[in-house]
Design an enzyme around this catalytic site. Structure first.
Site, PDB file in Angstrom:
ATOM      1  N   CYS A 165      26.510 -21.756  40.208  1.00 26.88           N
ATOM      2  CA  CYS A 165      26.604 -22.389  38.900  1.00 26.88           C
ATOM      3  C   CYS A 165      28.070 -22.564  38.527  1.00 26.88           C
ATOM      4  O   CYS A 165      28.904 -21.684  38.772  1.00 26.88           O
ATOM      5  CB  CYS A 165      25.833 -21.602  37.847  1.00 26.88           C
ATOM      6  SG  CYS A 165      26.798 -20.457  36.876  1.00 26.88           S
ATOM      7  N   GLU A 166      28.365 -23.721  37.981  1.00 28.74           N
ATOM      8  CA  GLU A 166      29.764 -24.022  37.691  1.00 28.74           C
ATOM      9  C   GLU A 166      30.257 -23.333  36.427  1.00 28.74           C
ATOM     10  O   GLU A 166      31.439 -23.368  36.124  1.00 28.74           O
ATOM     11  CB  GLU A 166      29.974 -25.531  37.591  1.00 28.74           C
ATOM     12  CG  GLU A 166      29.313 -26.203  36.403  1.00 28.74           C
ATOM     13  CD  GLU A 166      29.507 -27.715  36.445  1.00 28.74           C
ATOM     14  OE1 GLU A 166      29.781 -28.252  37.532  1.00 28.74           O
ATOM     15  OE2 GLU A 166      29.364 -28.344  35.378  1.00 28.74           O
ATOM     16  N   HIS A 167      29.354 -22.709  35.690  1.00 26.01           N
ATOM     17  CA  HIS A 167      29.782 -22.036  34.463  1.00 26.01           C
ATOM     18  C   HIS A 167      30.242 -20.606  34.708  1.00 26.01           C
ATOM     19  O   HIS A 167      31.097 -20.095  33.996  1.00 26.01           O
ATOM     20  CB  HIS A 167      28.651 -22.038  33.434  1.00 26.01           C
ATOM     21  CG  HIS A 167      28.205 -23.413  33.074  1.00 26.01           C
ATOM     22  ND1 HIS A 167      26.883 -23.794  32.998  1.00 26.01           N
ATOM     23  CD2 HIS A 167      28.917 -24.532  32.816  1.00 26.01           C
ATOM     24  CE1 HIS A 167      26.805 -25.069  32.693  1.00 26.01           C
ATOM     25  NE2 HIS A 167      28.016 -25.542  32.583  1.00 26.01           N
ATOM     26  N   HIS A 168      29.646 -19.951  35.705  1.00 22.79           N
ATOM     27  CA  HIS A 168      29.983 -18.550  35.955  1.00 22.79           C
ATOM     28  C   HIS A 168      30.394 -18.274  37.397  1.00 22.79           C
ATOM     29  O   HIS A 168      30.707 -17.141  37.739  1.00 22.79           O
ATOM     30  CB  HIS A 168      28.775 -17.662  35.617  1.00 22.79           C
ATOM     31  CG  HIS A 168      28.280 -17.825  34.216  1.00 22.79           C
ATOM     32  ND1 HIS A 168      27.269 -18.704  33.872  1.00 22.79           N
ATOM     33  CD2 HIS A 168      28.685 -17.232  33.063  1.00 22.79           C
ATOM     34  CE1 HIS A 168      27.071 -18.641  32.572  1.00 22.79           C
ATOM     35  NE2 HIS A 168      27.904 -17.770  32.055  1.00 22.79           N
ATOM     36  N   GLN A 228      21.921 -27.039  37.672  1.00 21.79           N
ATOM     37  CA  GLN A 228      20.651 -27.358  38.326  1.00 21.79           C
ATOM     38  C   GLN A 228      20.203 -28.793  38.060  1.00 21.79           C
ATOM     39  O   GLN A 228      19.689 -29.478  38.941  1.00 21.79           O
ATOM     40  CB  GLN A 228      19.581 -26.369  37.865  1.00 21.79           C
ATOM     41  CG  GLN A 228      18.242 -26.587  38.561  1.00 21.79           C
ATOM     42  CD  GLN A 228      17.217 -25.550  38.173  1.00 21.79           C
ATOM     43  OE1 GLN A 228      17.571 -24.443  37.771  1.00 21.79           O
ATOM     44  NE2 GLN A 228      15.953 -25.895  38.289  1.00 21.79           N
ATOM     45  N   HIS A 236      18.659 -17.970  38.518  1.00 22.77           N
ATOM     46  CA  HIS A 236      20.100 -18.009  38.267  1.00 22.77           C
ATOM     47  C   HIS A 236      20.629 -16.593  38.072  1.00 22.77           C
ATOM     48  O   HIS A 236      20.216 -15.909  37.135  1.00 22.77           O
ATOM     49  CB  HIS A 236      20.399 -18.841  37.012  1.00 22.77           C
ATOM     50  CG  HIS A 236      20.103 -20.302  37.179  1.00 22.77           C
ATOM     51  ND1 HIS A 236      21.089 -21.258  37.161  1.00 22.77           N
ATOM     52  CD2 HIS A 236      18.931 -20.962  37.386  1.00 22.77           C
ATOM     53  CE1 HIS A 236      20.542 -22.456  37.347  1.00 22.77           C
ATOM     54  NE2 HIS A 236      19.226 -22.306  37.481  1.00 22.77           N
ATOM     55  N   CYS A 254      23.366 -15.751  36.950  1.00 30.14           N
ATOM     56  CA  CYS A 254      24.075 -15.594  35.672  1.00 30.14           C
ATOM     57  C   CYS A 254      23.101 -15.263  34.547  1.00 30.14           C
ATOM     58  O   CYS A 254      23.508 -14.726  33.518  1.00 30.14           O
ATOM     59  CB  CYS A 254      24.908 -16.835  35.349  1.00 30.14           C
ATOM     60  SG  CYS A 254      23.987 -18.361  35.197  1.00 30.14           S
TER      61      CYS A 254
HETATM   62 ZN   LIG Z   1      25.737 -19.783  35.017  1.00 31.84          ZN
END
Ligand SMILES: [Zn+2]
Length: 215
Positions: free
Chosen positions: A99-102, A140, A168, A170
């Site tokens: 995931c590009e956020h975490h 996703q 996920h 995260c």
């Molecule tokens: Zn994430």
């Protein structure tokens, strides 16, 4: 009991993330991992961590190699003219992405269906297309749409359906800490979008148990 979050593809455009990227710079990554270990209060010089920056750099390069894969090259020689016009389904394709956020993994299964328009793609190429888009920093929903739109345009298919089911880390290891939540996203293009019976057939076929379970 797994709780399911169903997210339909909305009409909004997915973020444009194309652009030129050189290959991952392993030297820079290594020194950044050393910095990160220090920032975490670790001692990068202790035995167990000595080779960690090198390992992490290589692992990150591997997990993001999809940026450097060329779809046309991958499909070269694997498109076949055919009169077959029934739905083709490849389901339960395992994938691992980040995931590009975490920068934490999300992983699960992809189910792909398409209605051929005078040509089909070698079945083994579909999981490889999934990998090209999974091995990047992703969300996703974008992964789902990229797989669908690539198949639609490269095959000129009458329709494409893609469903992605994922866990996920995260969400599981931090944040809401929901261990059993599965996120489901779908992209329906062409006949899969305009014809409810086509979409229903696809969804029914991917819901069926594994080959080993069926009669
Ligand atoms: Zn994430």
């Amino acid at each position: 009991m797994a709780k399911q979050v169903v997210r339909r593809r909305s009409q909004r455009q997915v973020e444009d993330v194309e652009g030129n990227r050189g290959p991952a710079d392993l030297d820079v990554l290594q020194s950044l991992v050393t910095e990160m270990l220090l920032a975490l209060g670790e001692k990068p010089g202790r035995n167990g961590l000595l080779k960690t920056p090198e390992r992490v750099a290589k692992a990150l390069a591997f997990m993001t190699q999809g940026y450097h894969r060329d779809i046309d090259q991958l499909l070269n020689g694997a498109l076949f003219p055919i009169e077959y016009d029934e739905m083709v389904i490849v389901k339960d394709i395992d994938f691992f992405s980040m995931c590009e956020h975490h920068l934490l993994p999300f992983y699960g299964r992809v189910h792909v269906g398409y209605l051929p328009n005078k040509k089909v793609v070698g079945l083994s190429k579909i999981p490889r297309i999934v990998d090209v888009f999974a091995r990047r920093l992703q969300v996703q929903e974008r992964l789902t749409v990229q797989i669908a739109e690539t198949l639609k345009s490269k095959l000129n298919a009458h329709g494409v359906g893609v469903v992605v089911e994922a866990r996920h880390l995260c969400m599981m290891m931090r944040g809401v800490e929901k261990q059993n939540t599965i996120a489901v996203s779908s992209a329906m293009l062409g006949a899969f979008r305009s014809q409810p019976q086509t979409r229903q057939e696809f969804l029914k076929l991917i819901r069926r148990g594994s080959v080993a379970d069926s009669d």
